[in-house]
Design an enzyme around this catalytic site. Structure first.
Site, short mmCIF file in Angstrom:
data_model
loop_
_atom_site.label_atom_id
_atom_site.label_comp_id
_atom_site.label_asym_id
_atom_site.label_seq_id
_atom_site.Cartn_x
_atom_site.Cartn_y
_atom_site.Cartn_z
N SER A 167 0.98 -1.18 0.07
CA SER A 167 0.04 -0.08 -0.09
C SER A 167 1.14 1.17 -0.11
O SER A 167 1.92 1.11 0.44
CB SER A 167 -0.90 0.04 1.28
OG SER A 167 -1.60 1.15 1.45
N TYR B 208 -1.78 -1.28 10.31
CA TYR B 208 -1.82 -1.50 8.85
C TYR B 208 -0.82 -0.71 8.12
O TYR B 208 -0.07 -1.65 7.23
CB TYR B 208 -2.99 -0.59 8.28
CG TYR B 208 -3.35 -0.84 6.91
CD1 TYR B 208 -3.93 -1.56 6.40
CD2 TYR B 208 -3.01 0.17 5.96
CE1 TYR B 208 -4.52 -1.79 5.01
CE2 TYR B 208 -3.18 0.07 4.68
CZ TYR B 208 -3.73 -0.82 4.26
OH TYR B 208 -4.07 -1.10 2.91
#
Length: 253
Positions: free
Chosen positions: A146, A160
């Site tokens: 990401s 995350y």
């Protein structure tokens, strides 16, 4: 060279969003696709691809359950005798009232849940699938990182961000180890892509985030699927251990 129609591709998190876009791309390119998700909607996703005439099957699986992963890989081996492409896409990003949770308020259980789904599951799958790829001296591993694993993203929680940064480091180590066996391993780092995860937050928040994207829009799952299709192909054989940023130019800003 193995015919693409004989190649088997597994995609985690394939019930919707990016994972579904990847599964659709690979199926339409000729791969036999195994769509994996804990959401039973993955069954409908695979059925829709079969209705179009493509080879697709579904597996309902909690990707954080290591024993379940081991059983699944054994079943894939027994059924197909191979697994040529692995796409580790499954991921979660729990938020509190639509906002990221401060690391100072985060519990160890919350941390472990996200690391387990987003990173540990990918490690286990890579470890278990690599021997199947080595058997045929060919394989493609694509791990979904990401932009939050590349730089600070103010909407991403620490769990995350850590998992997605870890995915990049893990991929490099895997790439180096399996390269002599004809296997490549690469990461894709998407920016904001249309998905249930990115639909969180208010309309004002989403509009503000779009305003930061140089191309002026949110990306689509099919655009990520197109990059995966290339990384899964013969043409990507000299590309390994890399990170491909797909974010509409956000990462350069």
């Amino acid at each position: 060279m193995t015919d693409i129609k004989e190649r088997v591709a597994a995609v985690t998190g394939a019930a919707g969003g990016i994972g579904l876009g990847i599964a659709q791309r690979l199926a339409r390119a000729g791969y036999q696709v195994i769509a994996i998700d804990r959401d039973h909607q993955v069954n409908q996703a695979a059925a829709a691809l079969r209705a179009e005439g493509f080879k697709a099957q579904s597996v309902v699986l909690d990707i954080s359950d290591e024993a379940a992963i081991l059983r699944m890989v054994a079943e894939i081996d027994a059924q197909h005798g191979r697994l040529d492409v692995l796409v580790n896409n499954a991921g979660i990003h729990p938020k509190v009232n639509g906002e990221r949770n401060s690391f100072m308020k985060m519990t160890t259980a919350q941390w472990n849940e996200v690391i387990g789904v987003n990173l540990t599951s990918a490690f286990v799958l890579c470890r278990e699938v690599a021997p199947l790829m080595k058997r045929h001296r060919w394989g493609r591993i694509v791990n979904m990182s990401s932009r939050a694993g590349r730089t600070l993203v103010d909407t991403a929680g620490i769990h995350y961000a850590a998992a997605k940064a870890g995915m990049i480091g893990m991929t490099r180590v895997i790439a180096a180890e399996v390269a002599p066996d004809g296997i490549t391993a690469n990461c894709i780092a998407p920016g904001r892509i249309v998905s249930p995860m990115t639909d969180q937050g208010s309309a004002e928040q989403r509009a503000m985030l779009v305003g930061r994207i140089p191309v002026g829009r949110i990306g689509t799952p099919d655009e990520i699927g197109h990059v995966v299709q290339f990384l899964a192909s013969e043409d990507s054989g000299y590309l390994t251990g890399t990170v491909i940023d797909v974010n509409g130019g956000t990462y350069m800003c």
